[in-house]
Write an enzyme that holds these catalytic residues in place. Sequence first.
Site, PDB file in Angstrom:
ATOM      1  N   CYS B 107       0.810  -1.221   0.000  1.00 40.06           N
ATOM      2  CA  CYS B 107       0.000   0.000   0.000  1.00 40.06           C
ATOM      3  C   CYS B 107       0.842   1.270   0.000  1.00 40.06           C
ATOM      4  O   CYS B 107       0.334   2.347  -0.291  1.00 40.06           O
ATOM      5  CB  CYS B 107      -0.938   0.000   1.199  1.00 40.06           C
ATOM      6  SG  CYS B 107      -2.028  -1.433   1.225  1.00 40.06           S
ATOM      7  N   HIS B 226      -3.477   6.950   2.577  1.00 39.74           N
ATOM      8  CA  HIS B 226      -3.901   5.677   1.997  1.00 39.74           C
ATOM      9  C   HIS B 226      -5.283   5.346   2.549  1.00 39.74           C
ATOM     10  O   HIS B 226      -5.527   5.433   3.757  1.00 39.74           O
ATOM     11  CB  HIS B 226      -2.884   4.585   2.350  1.00 39.74           C
ATOM     12  CG  HIS B 226      -3.413   3.223   2.102  1.00 39.74           C
ATOM     13  ND1 HIS B 226      -3.968   2.854   0.890  1.00 39.74           N
ATOM     14  CD2 HIS B 226      -3.499   2.122   2.893  1.00 39.74           C
ATOM     15  CE1 HIS B 226      -4.360   1.595   0.955  1.00 39.74           C
ATOM     16  NE2 HIS B 226      -4.096   1.129   2.162  1.00 39.74           N
ATOM     17  N   ASN B 256     -10.454  -0.289  -0.040  1.00 36.68           N
ATOM     18  CA  ASN B 256      -8.987  -0.221   0.012  1.00 36.68           C
ATOM     19  C   ASN B 256      -8.433  -0.777  -1.301  1.00 36.68           C
ATOM     20  O   ASN B 256      -8.561  -1.966  -1.581  1.00 36.68           O
ATOM     21  CB  ASN B 256      -8.494  -1.045   1.209  1.00 36.68           C
ATOM     22  CG  ASN B 256      -6.985  -1.057   1.361  1.00 36.68           C
ATOM     23  OD1 ASN B 256      -6.244  -0.719   0.435  1.00 36.68           O
ATOM     24  ND2 ASN B 256      -6.511  -1.447   2.528  1.00 36.68           N
TER      25      ASN B 256
END
Lengths: 297, 297
Positions: B107, B226, B256
Amino acid sequence: MGLKFIEAHKFDIDDFLDNSYFEKFLDTSSEWIEKRTGIFTRQFSNCGNDLMALDLAKKFKNPMQDLDLIICASFTSKRRMPSISSLVRDELGGNKHCLCLDINLACAGFAAGLIIAESYLDKGRRAYIFASEKISDYMDMTDRRTAILFGDGAGGVLVEKNDKLWETDIASFPHEDSLNLDENSFITMDGKKVYRFAVEEVSNSIRRLLNKNNLRGEDVDKLILHQANERIINQLIARLGINKNNSLQNLEKYGNTSAASIPLVIAENIDLFKDKEKVILSGFGAGLSLASILMEW
Amino acid sequence: MGLKFIEAHKFDIDDFLDNSYFEKFLDTSSEWIEKRTGIFTRQFSNCGNDLMALDLAKKFKNPMQDLDLIICASFTSKRRMPSISSLVRDELGGNKHCLCLDINLACAGFAAGLIIAESYLDKGRRAYIFASEKISDYMDMTDRRTAILFGDGAGGVLVEKNDKLWETDIASFPHEDSLNLDENSFITMDGKKVYRFAVEEVSNSIRRLLNKNNLRGEDVDKLILHQANERIINQLIARLGINKNNSLQNLEKYGNTSAASIPLVIAENIDLFKDKEKVILSGFGAGLSLASILMEW
């Protein structure tokens, strides 16, 4: 600004398969493989490239706790999270501000990693750059054009930013389905296209580096080419006028280990390099891509 | 030295699945998912992340032929040769001296890609940095802890090296089996460990950036975290004293999307950024790793 090579090691598999292995199930012969490729033996690993990488990292004697960067070059990684570079940092108990990156530019990945490291590091700061390839997972052992070419391997170097000569040359060309690998399939290769690209474009790339620095082929003290094929290596040496004795090679022992080939050669020959020698490294392959470096040792 | 964002785009899937989708086969409810995660919909792609990346690249209006660097950040790539960045360069007919790299830092990969680009580029030179994730290939749809969290997505930015403010902070921590993915398996996550890491360490990271530049949370004009989980985002905003209206978010729409979350947010909000604004980006996840940037727009 450039990079000083502090230490280099290789992962040992210790189990070399010679060409007669393929005679059992492929329409080929040891002599044909030796003559066409220059490869006599190769290694196939029993463990994944993540475990190969962890084993390799443990061989380094210099403290790895103060690194600013860890790069793992590979096109064969099956571990996706955490990245292999992160696993290695975890194992080394490394500096918490160390950037860990797994990168893929196929056979040019290790040279690209060095180039990224040189641009990222501040003077006097260190990085650990390694390649770990388990290519055997992606080889079609029934395809005699590719099964005989590749081997597994891992090698790495600890480098420090210095202010010596460092000139790089990157080049990319249309891939034209020359060298492909998608998941759950095997490597496919158009050998002629790859050969033509390597011989033409890698010689052009190294010539650009030499010309920019008013050097000639005979001024190169050490040449480390990606270990793809003996014919490619011989052609490049001849075209560039580099002394064949200055080309460090291990193709005959490991076959083509993709990104791992250059650090394997460095690890096996680290004691041969002398201060101020002019060294050329060049990785090339799928992309089609190449990454070349001219540096002073 | 820093980076100017010239253009940003996202890949459109145009098919959003809402939380009721999971009610059919998981012991869960739309309300529970919304409340616990902040996610209302997500997209699952029908094509691989390589084709998503090619489609995305075609949206850019600025000439891409003169780039020095193309980086694809992803932990879900199935294409191994040529690398996806090489495929994109091939499609764009790019500059032959462009370095093409696929990178994986989960990520945090897109933020790491920006940091690498800033160190690699010379002033006035450009790079194309994108992330393309098809996470649905690695989701266990029977695991209600993870199936509801992730979505597929791709986004990218064209950047140019300038001399504005650019401060970065990288940090890594023991992974302790917090977030794992090996080939032929599914993502596994210890939500508590990841939550604790994100809330503690990302706030520490952003605080380091602010302190170094004598700034406070209230000085941040745009925050792009994020997009992992609404609770993490809310905790970070509260701890840092950043105005909630300055946090750009799309978690509720995409879930996500790992490395793709930050470029997706940028692409959807590019017109909102104003000259000289103080912008913070922070990617964090498996490693455990984080990469944060404080920049002037």
